[in-house]
Design a protein around this motif. Structure first.
Motif, PDB file in Angstrom:
ATOM      1  N   ILE A 258       0.854  -1.183   0.000  1.00  0.00           N
ATOM      2  CA  ILE A 258       0.000   0.000   0.000  1.00  0.00           C
ATOM      3  C   ILE A 258       0.897   1.243   0.000  1.00  0.00           C
ATOM      4  CG2 ILE A 258      -1.895  -1.136   1.219  1.00  0.00           C
ATOM      5  CD1 ILE A 258      -0.954   0.302   3.767  1.00  0.00           C
ATOM      6  N   ALA A 259       0.293   2.404  -0.227  1.00  0.00           N
ATOM      7  CA  ALA A 259       1.041   3.657  -0.200  1.00  0.00           C
ATOM      8  C   ALA A 259       1.482   3.973   1.224  1.00  0.00           C
ATOM      9  CB  ALA A 259       0.180   4.785  -0.756  1.00  0.00           C
ATOM     10  N   ASP A 260       2.442   4.856   1.327  1.00  0.00           N
ATOM     11  CA  ASP A 260       3.026   5.247   2.612  1.00  0.00           C
ATOM     12  C   ASP A 260       1.942   5.655   3.605  1.00  0.00           C
ATOM     13  OD1 ASP A 260       4.832   5.874   4.527  1.00  0.00           O
ATOM     14  OD2 ASP A 260       5.798   7.505   3.443  1.00  0.00           O
ATOM     15  N   VAL A 261       1.919   5.017   4.776  1.00  0.00           N
ATOM     16  CA  VAL A 261       0.912   5.305   5.799  1.00  0.00           C
ATOM     17  C   VAL A 261       1.255   6.553   6.587  1.00  0.00           C
ATOM     18  CG1 VAL A 261      -0.068   4.466   7.974  1.00  0.00           C
ATOM     19  CG2 VAL A 261       0.146   2.919   6.025  1.00  0.00           C
ATOM     20  N   GLN A 262       2.527   6.745   6.912  1.00  0.00           N
ATOM     21  CA  GLN A 262       2.885   7.808   7.832  1.00  0.00           C
ATOM     22  C   GLN A 262       2.849   9.181   7.158  1.00  0.00           C
ATOM     23  OE1 GLN A 262       6.758   5.674   8.198  1.00  0.00           O
ATOM     24  NE2 GLN A 262       7.576   7.718   8.517  1.00  0.00           N
ATOM     25  N   PRO A 263       2.579  10.228   7.929  1.00  0.00           N
ATOM     26  CA  PRO A 263       2.521  11.585   7.364  1.00  0.00           C
ATOM     27  C   PRO A 263       3.891  12.009   6.823  1.00  0.00           C
ATOM     28  CG  PRO A 263       2.392  11.619   9.760  1.00  0.00           C
ATOM     29  CD  PRO A 263       2.270  10.206   9.369  1.00  0.00           C
ATOM     30  N   SER A 264       3.889  12.975   5.931  1.00  0.00           N
ATOM     31  CA  SER A 264       5.105  13.360   5.228  1.00  0.00           C
ATOM     32  C   SER A 264       6.160  13.946   6.149  1.00  0.00           C
ATOM     33  CB  SER A 264       4.766  14.363   4.126  1.00  0.00           C
ATOM     34  OG  SER A 264       4.161  15.524   4.683  1.00  0.00           O
ATOM     35  N   THR A 265       5.748  14.515   7.266  1.00  0.00           N
ATOM     36  CA  THR A 265       6.716  15.117   8.186  1.00  0.00           C
ATOM     37  C   THR A 265       7.286  14.113   9.178  1.00  0.00           C
ATOM     38  OG1 THR A 265       4.846  15.777   9.583  1.00  0.00           O
ATOM     39  CG2 THR A 265       5.737  17.428   8.047  1.00  0.00           C
ATOM     40  N   ALA A 266       6.788  12.867   9.155  1.00  0.00           N
ATOM     41  CA  ALA A 266       7.288  11.819  10.039  1.00  0.00           C
ATOM     42  C   ALA A 266       8.417  11.094   9.316  1.00  0.00           C
ATOM     43  CB  ALA A 266       6.172  10.854  10.403  1.00  0.00           C
ATOM     44  N   LEU A 267       9.626  11.246   9.824  1.00  0.00           N
ATOM     45  CA  LEU A 267      10.809  10.741   9.138  1.00  0.00           C
ATOM     46  C   LEU A 267      11.492   9.641   9.954  1.00  0.00           C
ATOM     47  CD1 LEU A 267      12.264  14.219   8.097  1.00  0.00           C
ATOM     48  CD2 LEU A 267      10.699  12.754   6.787  1.00  0.00           C
ATOM     49  N   ASP A 268      12.483   9.024   9.308  1.00  0.00           N
ATOM     50  CA  ASP A 268      13.323   8.006   9.931  1.00  0.00           C
ATOM     51  C   ASP A 268      12.485   6.779  10.315  1.00  0.00           C
ATOM     52  OD1 ASP A 268      15.680   6.865  10.820  1.00  0.00           O
ATOM     53  OD2 ASP A 268      16.346   8.679  11.803  1.00  0.00           O
ATOM     54  N   ALA A 269      13.070   5.896  11.116  1.00  0.00           N
ATOM     55  CA  ALA A 269      12.438   4.622  11.430  1.00  0.00           C
ATOM     56  C   ALA A 269      11.169   4.842  12.262  1.00  0.00           C
ATOM     57  CB  ALA A 269      13.406   3.740  12.192  1.00  0.00           C
ATOM     58  N   PRO A 270       9.983   4.440  11.764  1.00  0.00           N
ATOM     59  CA  PRO A 270       8.739   4.651  12.518  1.00  0.00           C
ATOM     60  C   PRO A 270       8.545   3.577  13.589  1.00  0.00           C
ATOM     61  CG  PRO A 270       8.258   3.570  10.441  1.00  0.00           C
ATOM     62  CD  PRO A 270       9.746   3.845  10.438  1.00  0.00           C
ATOM     63  N   VAL A 271       7.757   3.911  14.599  1.00  0.00           N
ATOM     64  CA  VAL A 271       7.375   2.967  15.655  1.00  0.00           C
ATOM     65  C   VAL A 271       5.873   3.114  15.868  1.00  0.00           C
ATOM     66  CG1 VAL A 271       7.588   2.355  18.084  1.00  0.00           C
ATOM     67  CG2 VAL A 271       9.623   3.023  16.785  1.00  0.00           C
ATOM     68  N   MET A 272       5.108   2.002  15.683  1.00  0.00           N
ATOM     69  CA  MET A 272       3.658   2.041  15.860  1.00  0.00           C
ATOM     70  C   MET A 272       3.265   1.636  17.276  1.00  0.00           C
ATOM     71  SD  MET A 272       1.608   3.187  13.591  1.00  0.00           S
ATOM     72  CE  MET A 272       0.184   2.542  14.485  1.00  0.00           C
ATOM     73  N   VAL A 273       2.261   2.348  17.812  1.00  0.00           N
ATOM     74  CA  VAL A 273       1.672   2.020  19.106  1.00  0.00           C
ATOM     75  C   VAL A 273       0.168   1.933  18.885  1.00  0.00           C
ATOM     76  CG1 VAL A 273       1.346   2.720  21.489  1.00  0.00           C
ATOM     77  CG2 VAL A 273       3.518   3.202  20.343  1.00  0.00           C
ATOM     78  N   SER A 274      -0.341   0.699  18.755  1.00  0.00           N
ATOM     79  CA  SER A 274      -1.770   0.476  18.524  1.00  0.00           C
ATOM     80  C   SER A 274      -2.399   0.066  19.849  1.00  0.00           C
ATOM     81  CB  SER A 274      -1.969  -0.619  17.469  1.00  0.00           C
ATOM     82  OG  SER A 274      -3.333  -0.887  17.277  1.00  0.00           O
ATOM     83  N   ILE A 275      -3.190   0.982  20.422  1.00  0.00           N
ATOM     84  CA  ILE A 275      -3.714   0.760  21.768  1.00  0.00           C
ATOM     85  C   ILE A 275      -5.021  -0.023  21.744  1.00  0.00           C
ATOM     86  CG2 ILE A 275      -4.467   1.911  23.876  1.00  0.00           C
ATOM     87  CD1 ILE A 275      -2.727   4.310  22.977  1.00  0.00           C
ATOM     88  N   ALA A 276      -5.940   0.401  20.884  1.00  0.00           N
ATOM     89  CA  ALA A 276      -7.257  -0.230  20.781  1.00  0.00           C
ATOM     90  C   ALA A 276      -7.873   0.214  19.468  1.00  0.00           C
ATOM     91  CB  ALA A 276      -8.137   0.172  21.967  1.00  0.00           C
ATOM     92  N   ASN A 277      -9.076  -0.262  19.184  1.00  0.00           N
ATOM     93  CA  ASN A 277      -9.764   0.197  17.978  1.00  0.00           C
ATOM     94  C   ASN A 277      -9.877   1.723  17.980  1.00  0.00           C
ATOM     95  OD1 ASN A 277     -10.210  -2.381  16.893  1.00  0.00           O
ATOM     96  ND2 ASN A 277     -12.063  -2.658  18.132  1.00  0.00           N
ATOM     97  N   ASP A 278      -9.503   2.329  16.862  1.00  0.00           N
ATOM     98  CA  ASP A 278      -9.609   3.781  16.666  1.00  0.00           C
ATOM     99  C   ASP A 278      -8.660   4.581  17.551  1.00  0.00           C
ATOM    100  OD1 ASP A 278     -11.737   3.107  14.973  1.00  0.00           O
ATOM    101  OD2 ASP A 278     -13.195   3.302  16.603  1.00  0.00           O
ATOM    102  N   ASP A 279      -7.615   3.971  18.048  1.00  0.00           N
ATOM    103  CA  ASP A 279      -6.687   4.678  18.943  1.00  0.00           C
ATOM    104  C   ASP A 279      -5.266   4.252  18.618  1.00  0.00           C
ATOM    105  OD1 ASP A 279      -5.630   6.217  20.940  1.00  0.00           O
ATOM    106  OD2 ASP A 279      -6.436   5.038  22.600  1.00  0.00           O
ATOM    107  N   TYR A 280      -4.648   4.975  17.665  1.00  0.00           N
ATOM    108  CA  TYR A 280      -3.345   4.575  17.142  1.00  0.00           C
ATOM    109  C   TYR A 280      -2.370   5.749  17.199  1.00  0.00           C
ATOM    110  CZ  TYR A 280      -6.900   1.596  14.989  1.00  0.00           C
ATOM    111  OH  TYR A 280      -7.996   0.801  14.755  1.00  0.00           O
TER     112      TYR A 280
END
Length: 778
Positions: A292-314
């Motif tokens: 898929i296309a890039d998920v992270q916003p354009s101003t978010a650079l370098d190695a990303p780290v996801m924190v998925s807490i619950a539905n609709d809360d990322y």
């Protein structure tokens, strides 16, 4: 030559540079050690500051001419390297030639200590089988199953973990340091395991025995119903009645055409069974990822780290303006910038994040590629950076194991610990392999900050090739002249780990730099965080630095590049199954369930951001009648997911426990037919399994009356009295025609209880040993 100046060494035609050999009496030492420095001809000018030492200092230089000795004092207990560079001494024979460089001498500095031991494992077991992991502080010898003290269970197998390598595997140099132990619980309830002091001896020649271990307790939640498991290669072969377009190999059933079907044999039992469920598990390859296309916003650079807490809360953590910030989303599409989460400097190189009790645990390497620091932030969205709690996992950078981190953190719901997986650069020139390694380390902690100790677990990834015993160095901005052991052939390298757990299976995704190829992304899987992970595949093109999470009902793999990925989950759709029962025992199926689609379902696990709850691919068989035999079938539509096949790993059919087993469960005692579990020390003992709670007394006339309750001996089991003149002799069954010890009567009352009357006399003037047992029918 002056330090920092350009040095040119002229070798006259026919002249020989003085060569030098460094050696020690032993390459395994305790404390300071002497190094012999021997040249092939007399030289002059040798000084202490000529030696290059990693993880140590030199003193007490003595000698002259061609032979010298220097004392090396280690800084920390780790590998110590000593070398003499080119051009520090000159010969005395008039040639005016400077010396050639020595080889690097590497010595292991270790403590004189008593082996300590820690037992690790889950807090509970869904059935009677349990895996326990034994970790010693050093390699040991002599561990056997009999050494472990188990309450309410027994050791069924024990194996060493890991592989044996040479010096670069200082903490992983022997497969006699870590062990995996299988425990079988005896009855539902708490099982306790301890390794007493003095059970094993160290393997390094100190002749020291271990201290006592911790006591590991876990809850055995299984009801001990029988299971039919098809998992290993021989089990698939034995279970197969027929298969269409399926290859059975390496413990898997893999379709070879658009449609395929497997039909099992009819599994038979001597007494009727009631089937409960059948569960299907596919391979861990997890190949159904979609770009898929890039998920992270354009101003978010370098190695990303996801924190998925619950539905609709990322939350997504990434670098902007040389610091890590947070962005929040409710749909993984639209992101709102929230501000910094990590302080500048120490928080510049964030590698992973975890969550516990309302706090976010953010880990950042400082310096880069080395020591992970912990930053705790109570609110990722308040725009205020979290608090720096200090170094979480420290290793001396001047030791060979001080290089490499890019760690992954995962807090497991099975034991509640923080597990840190890190790169170990000791066996590779990381600079020429994308700063990755074939070796990963694993440490754990209760609080995420303290207790991360090097070497406490075997390597989760260990794909080193053959060690040569020689060493080299590479340059890192934060560790010049870093030491590594040279291996051959050239090695694949992995790093920048990210972890997720789905059900009971763990996956890791990582940078993957194959030898001689371009970098991509790798996938690893394991059924236990404490066991070695298996490489299960690769994907992507480029340097990913990935992060994985579960969000919006699917899985995301987000990279630092323009291409990201989603997946519905490891399960590949297109599988239907059914189960049949042989009701009357004539060898044919009398009733089938309908064909039903089987599939896994996934959801968030409350309080765990890297653990995903799993609803297994399972059929409910409670509507089937009881029977003497059972058969299963599954069929595959291999066209449902383009380019990805549903590969079956295992099938597990579970049955309701017998009445006998249920009675034993209720009374919290082992249900072993034919076993004598009464330990009251009396020569006349009653077997527990008949439901008798007191030892019956033999009457003066020699008779013995026992009531076996129906609930204990239902399902076709029967009660027998066994006797022997000597406990060393074989046991005999008391029947109506046996002399001296015989069955007088067996009367069944209206509730199905058996009242058995035996005649028991001493024979030949000696005492008779006897016991009542429950046995299965012929």
């Amino acid at each position: 030559p002056a330090s920092g100046a350009l040095s040119v060494f002229y070798i006259a035609p026919g002249g020989d540079q003085p060569s030098v050999v460094l050696s020690t009496a032993s390459t395994n030492v305790i404390g300071a050690f002497a190094v012999d420095v021997v040249f092939d001809e007399p030289v002059t000018g040798l000084a202490l500051d000529d030696f290059v030492v990693e993880n140590g200092t030199v003193s007490n230089l003595t000698g002259s001419g061609s032979a010298y000795t220097v004392l090396v004092i280690p800084d920390v207990e780790d590998l110590v390297s000593v070398s003499l560079p080119e051009g520090v001494v000159i010969d005395l024979d008039g040639d005016g030639l400077w010396n050639a460089a020595s080889e690097i001498l590497v010595v292991t500095s270790r403590p004189l200590d008593v082996p300590s031991v820690t037992l690790y494992g889950n807090l509970g077991a869904d059935d009677s089988e349990y895996s326990l992991y034994v970790s010693f502080s050093e390699a040991v010898s002599g561990l056997t199953a009999d050494d472990l003290v188990v309450v309410n269970g027994e050791v069924t197998s024990i194996r060493s973990q890991g592989r044996s390598y040479s010096l670069s595997g200082y903490y992983y140099s022997s497969n006699a340091q870590y062990y995996a132990v299988n425990i079988t619980g005896a009855s539902p309830g708490t099982v306790e395991v301890t390794l007493p002091a003095g059970a094993v001896v160290d393997a390094d020649g100190d002749s020291l025995t271990n201290t006592v271990s911790n006591t590991l307790s876990f809850e055995c939640a299984g009801d001990f119903g029988e299971q039919w498991v098809v998992d290993e290669g021989e089990e698939w072969a034995a279970a197969a009645l027929s298969n269409l377009n399926l290859t059975l190999a390496d413990g898997y059933a893999e379709p070879t055409a658009d449609t395929a079907q497997f039909t099992s044999i009819i599994k038979t039992f001597p007494v009727k069974k009631t089937a409960r469920t059948v569960t299907f598990q596919q391979s861990a390859a997890w190949e159904n990822w979609n770009a898929i296309a890039d998920v992270q916003p354009s101003t978010a650079l370098d190695a990303p780290v996801m924190v998925s807490i619950a539905n609709d809360d990322y939350y997504l953590l990434a670098c902007t303006n040389d610091a890590y910030h947070a962005w929040h989303s409710t749909d993984m599409v639209n992101w709102v910038h929230k501000g910094p989460v990590a302080p500048g400097g120490v928080g510049r190189w964030v590698t992973s994040a975890e969550y516990k009790d309302g706090a976010f645990y953010i880990y950042s390497d400082s310096p880069n590629d080395h020591t992970p620091y912990l930053i705790i932030d109570d609110d990722l969205g308040d725009g205020v950076a979290g608090a720096n709690m200090g170094a979480a996992f420290t290793r001396p950078i001047d030791g060979i194991h001080g290089h490499g981190s890019d760690c992954s953190l995962i807090r497991s719901d099975e034991d509640g610990l923080f597990h840190l997986i890190y790169e170990d650069w000791s066996p590779i020139s990381a600079r020429s392999h994308s700063w990755d390694s074939p070796l990963a380390g694993h440490v754990s902690s209760e609080d995420g900050l303290t207790g991360f100790d090097v070497g406490e677990h075997p390597p989760p990834v260990d794909l080193r090739t053959t060690p040569t015993g020689t060493f080299g160095t590479y340059h890192h901005p934060n560790a010049p002249d870093a030491l590594f052991e040279i291996h051959t052939p050239e090695q694949d390298a992995f790093g920048d780990w990210t972890s997720i757990k789905i059900g009971s299976r763990f996956w890791m995704f990582c940078d993957f730099h194959p030898a001689g190829e371009l970098i991509k992304m790798g996938r690893f899987a394991s059924d236990s965080i404490y066991d070695e992970y298996e490489f299960v595949g690769s994907m992507h093109s480029g340097h990913p630095d990935p992060t994985v999470c579960f969000a919006e009902g699917k899985f995301y793999l987000i990279t630092q590049q323009p291409t990201d990925y989603t997946s519905p989950g490891p399960w590949v759709e297109g599988v239907e199954a059914r189960v049949g029962v042989d009701v009357d025992g004539d060898g044919s199926i009398d009733q089938w369930t309908a064909w039903q689609t089987v599939s896994e379902q996934y959801d968030h696990m409350p309080e765990y951001i890297h653990v995903v709850a799993l609803t297994p691919a399972r059929l409910d068989l409670s509507a089937l009648p009881e029977g003497y035999g059972f058969q299963f079938e599954f069929r595959v539509d291999n066209t449902v997911v383009s380019g990805v096949s549903p590969i079956m790993d295992s099938v597990r059919m579970e049955f309701e426990p017998s009445n006998f087993q249920q009675w034993a469960n209720t009374n919290g005692i082992p249900a072993e037919t034919g076993a004598d579990n009464n330990t009251n020390g009396m020569p006349d003992v009653a077997e527990f399994a008949i439901g008798q709670t007191v030892v019956p007394e033999r009457q003066p006339d020699g008779s013995l009356t026992v009531t076996a309750v129906n609930e204990a001996i239902d399902d076709g089991l029967k009660v027998e009295l066994w006797f022997a003149d000597d406990l060393l002799d074989s046991w005999h069954v008391a029947e109506t025609n046996t002399a001296g010890v015989k069955l007088l009567s067996d009367v069944v009352d209206g509730e199905g209880n058996h009242e058995l009357v035996f005649e028991v006399f001493d024979r030949n003037g000696t005492h008779i040993f006897w016991k009542l047992v429950v046995v299965s029918p012929e």
